[in-house]
Design a protein around this motif. Structure first.
Motif, short mmCIF file in Angstrom:
data_model
loop_
_atom_site.label_atom_id
_atom_site.label_comp_id
_atom_site.label_asym_id
_atom_site.label_seq_id
_atom_site.Cartn_x
_atom_site.Cartn_y
_atom_site.Cartn_z
N ASN A 373 -8.97 0.01 3.94
CA ASN A 373 -9.77 1.07 3.04
C ASN A 373 -8.67 1.86 2.23
O ASN A 373 -8.41 2.24 0.98
N SER A 374 -7.09 2.08 2.76
CA SER A 374 -6.17 2.25 2.15
C SER A 374 -5.69 1.45 0.57
O SER A 374 -4.53 1.48 0.17
N VAL A 375 -5.76 0.08 1.01
CA VAL A 375 -5.33 -0.78 0.10
C VAL A 375 -5.35 -1.01 -0.89
O VAL A 375 -6.79 -1.24 -1.36
N GLY A 376 -5.50 -0.42 -1.99
CA GLY A 376 -5.44 -0.65 -3.80
C GLY A 376 -5.42 -1.88 -3.92
O GLY A 376 -5.98 -2.24 -4.89
N VAL A 390 -2.82 3.63 -1.81
CA VAL A 390 -4.16 4.55 -2.36
C VAL A 390 -4.67 5.45 -1.69
O VAL A 390 -5.16 5.11 -0.21
N ARG A 391 -4.67 6.81 -1.74
CA ARG A 391 -5.66 7.84 -1.06
C ARG A 391 -7.08 6.97 -1.61
O ARG A 391 -7.67 7.22 -0.56
N ASN A 392 -7.32 7.09 -2.64
CA ASN A 392 -8.65 6.94 -2.93
C ASN A 392 -9.20 5.30 -3.62
O ASN A 392 -8.49 5.46 -4.79
N LYS A 393 -9.57 4.22 -2.92
CA LYS A 393 -9.61 2.92 -3.59
C LYS A 393 -10.51 2.86 -4.55
O LYS A 393 -9.99 2.13 -5.09
N PRO A 398 -3.33 8.30 -5.87
CA PRO A 398 -2.41 7.92 -4.86
C PRO A 398 -2.09 8.54 -4.26
O PRO A 398 -2.53 9.60 -4.10
N TYR A 399 -1.33 8.46 -3.83
CA TYR A 399 -1.20 9.61 -2.44
C TYR A 399 0.18 9.96 -2.92
O TYR A 399 0.80 9.41 -3.35
N SER A 400 0.42 11.17 -2.36
CA SER A 400 1.38 12.17 -2.93
C SER A 400 2.68 11.91 -2.27
O SER A 400 2.70 11.21 -1.39
N THR A 453 -3.08 1.61 11.61
CA THR A 453 -3.15 3.51 12.29
C THR A 453 -2.70 4.48 11.52
O THR A 453 -3.13 5.65 12.17
N ILE A 454 -1.28 4.26 10.63
CA ILE A 454 -0.90 4.93 9.37
C ILE A 454 -2.36 5.73 8.94
O ILE A 454 -2.68 6.86 8.60
N THR A 455 -2.60 5.05 8.16
CA THR A 455 -4.45 5.47 7.38
C THR A 455 -5.32 5.60 8.08
O THR A 455 -6.25 6.31 6.94
N GLU A 456 -5.87 4.99 8.91
CA GLU A 456 -7.31 4.72 8.81
C GLU A 456 -7.62 5.30 10.45
O GLU A 456 -8.21 5.92 10.87
#
Ligand SMILES: *Cc1c(COP(=O)(O)O)cnc(C)c1O
Length: 458
Positions: A373-376, A390-393, A398-400, A453-456
């Protein structure tokens, strides 16, 4: 013996001296000193080992420069052999054997039309040389007003003051603004975040029109265009659409502006050809090479140019037309002998041909990352790739910066045995060209798991 002491140094001593005395580049030391440092002691092939014996895959080619792996016998031997002759002399008015041989071999393999090799010792200095060379060329040609440059947003050309003047990464460069000379910035062909809001199907190279507008208005004052061909590295592994490079070069010709190709990251096979310019049959007026030049062994760089530019500097002694530049370690014999050995390996081991299956494997392995989900965006060129998180696909939000998402993923990867360093929210994949397929698979597994692991999971 003095170095006995270092052999006996304990892990604790090394860690504490590292924290106390070493100021690391591009590193927030407040954070660095809180973490356990990775102190590398030795390596072999694509594997690095720290002082506690932990092994890591060198996933960033020791800062994008290692090509044939560590402790490559042929390069080790070449350096030792040269060491038995002489370590360093000077190229200022004198010459040395490896520097001469290397110059000839570089001219043989770089794009036709490049005819002269000017040595220095790192990428930034190779770009300083390029910038000064272009400037002085026009002064000698009688175009006294050609004193500015045009470069791309998100471009990176090194950290010296000239190099940052043509650099387009705000976070690195803005604090130095008062020191910098004037540069026109054209938008980067960063398709995922297209400066014109287009998607690939409707692209009409609008970003090139922006470049043309700058050139058509201001070429009287512009000495050169500076860019990284095919892929902007430090700016986030931004892979350019096919045709951008050759069209940018054509525009420079049309408006009488020199074209400087910064191949410091892409040179020596990274994109699947020996040089990135070869993908679009471009001969730059000036080309800078450094990182991969001797397989990542020693500081060395070159700035290559044409007879046209070189000849502008030729004159009678009294005219004082010398190119006013040169470093103490210019054309270092040990570094040049390592470079000659590296070029031999390219030929003997057919490195470029051998890359193609690895490039395909990397492409296959990257496809699965779209599930996350985080891979833009996923960007690949040859054996280098960037994965933009990315925060939102949907919105590409972007992530801050404060979330340090890239750093967290890379820290996770380190626990799993991979050395990796992000570019903000972009995960970089840049193993030595010599990586084998099982190591490459392992590397991609680690990166996938670490992002997951980190984003999901967290
Ligand atoms: C690394 C790099 C440089 C600077 O090289 P250094 O040896 O770090 O000074 C310049 N341009 C590009 C494209 C690079 O990747």
């Amino acid at each position: 013996m003095r170095n006995q002491a270092s052999v006996e140094m304990t892990t604790e001593q090394l860690e504490s001296w590292d924290r106390e005395y070493v100021w690391h580049p591009f590193t927030q030391m407040k954070d660095y000193v809180k973490e356990k440092p990775v102190i590398i002691e030795n390596g072999e092939g694509v594997i690095l080992r720290d002082i506690e014996g932990n092994e890591y895959i060198d996933g960033i080619s020791s800062m994008w420069c290692n090509i044939h792996g560590h402790r490559k016998k042929e390069i080790d031997d070449a350096i030792r052999e040269q060491l038995d002759k002489v370590a360093h002399t000077t190229l200022l008015g004198f010459s040395n054997v490896p520097a001469i041989e290397l110059a000839k071999r570089l001219i043989d393999i770089t794009p036709d039309g490049l005819a002269k090799v000017f040595y220095s010792d790192n990428g930034s200095t190779a770009m300083e040389v390029a910038i000064k060379m272009a400037f002085q060329y026009w002064q000698y040609k009688g175009y006294k007003n050609k004193t500015n440059y045009v470069a791309l947003q998100h471009g990176y050309h090194g950290d010296t003051v000239g190099a940052i003047s043509v650099g387009g990464i705000d976070i690195f460069h803005s604090v130095f603004k008062p020191l910098l000379f004037k540069t026109f910035f054209a938008p980067s062909p960063y398709c995922y975040r297209c400066p014109h809001g287009k998607d690939k199907t409707e692209c009409m190279f609008e970003c090139l029109k922006d470049l043309e507008e700058i050139l058509s208005k201001d070429s009287d004052s512009i000495a050169a265009m500076v860019m990284e061909p095919l892929i902007q590295g430090a700016g986030g592994m931004i892979v350019h659409p096919e045709g951008y490079l050759s069209r940018a070069k054509e525009l420079c010709e049309k408006y009488n502006v020199l074209f400087v190709a910064d191949e410091i990251m892409v040179g020596f096979g990274r994109t699947g050809k020996m040089f990135a310019c070869a993908h679009e049959n471009v001969t730059p007026d000036i080309m800078a090479l450094s990182k991969g030049i001797n397989g990542g062994y020693m500081p060395l760089a070159v700035t290559l140019t044409t007879d046209e530019i070189y000849n502008a500097f030729i004159g009678d002694y009294g005219e004082q037309k010398t190119f006013f530049h040169g470093h103490t370690y210019t054309g270092h014999p040990l570094a040049c002998s390592a470079a000659l050995a590296s070029l031999d390996i390219f030929e003997d081991e057919k490195v470029i041909e051998g890359l193609q299956p690895k490039i395909r494997l990397l492409k296959e392995r990257l496809e699965r990352f779209t599930n996350l989900n985080s891979v833009g965006d996923i960007r690949q060129s040859g054996l280098v790739a960037g994965i933009e998180l990315v925060r939102n696909k949907e919105t590409k939000e972007p992530y801050s910066w404060e979330e340090k998402i890239g750093a967290k993923v890379c820290f996770e990867a380190r626990q799993r045995g991979l050395i990796s360093r992000p570019l903000d929210n972009v995960i970089v994949i840049m193993p030595p060209l010599s990586i084998n397929t099982s190591q490459l698979n392992r590397m991609m597994d680690i990166i996938y798991e670490s992002i997951e692991t980190i984003t999901e999971i967290n």
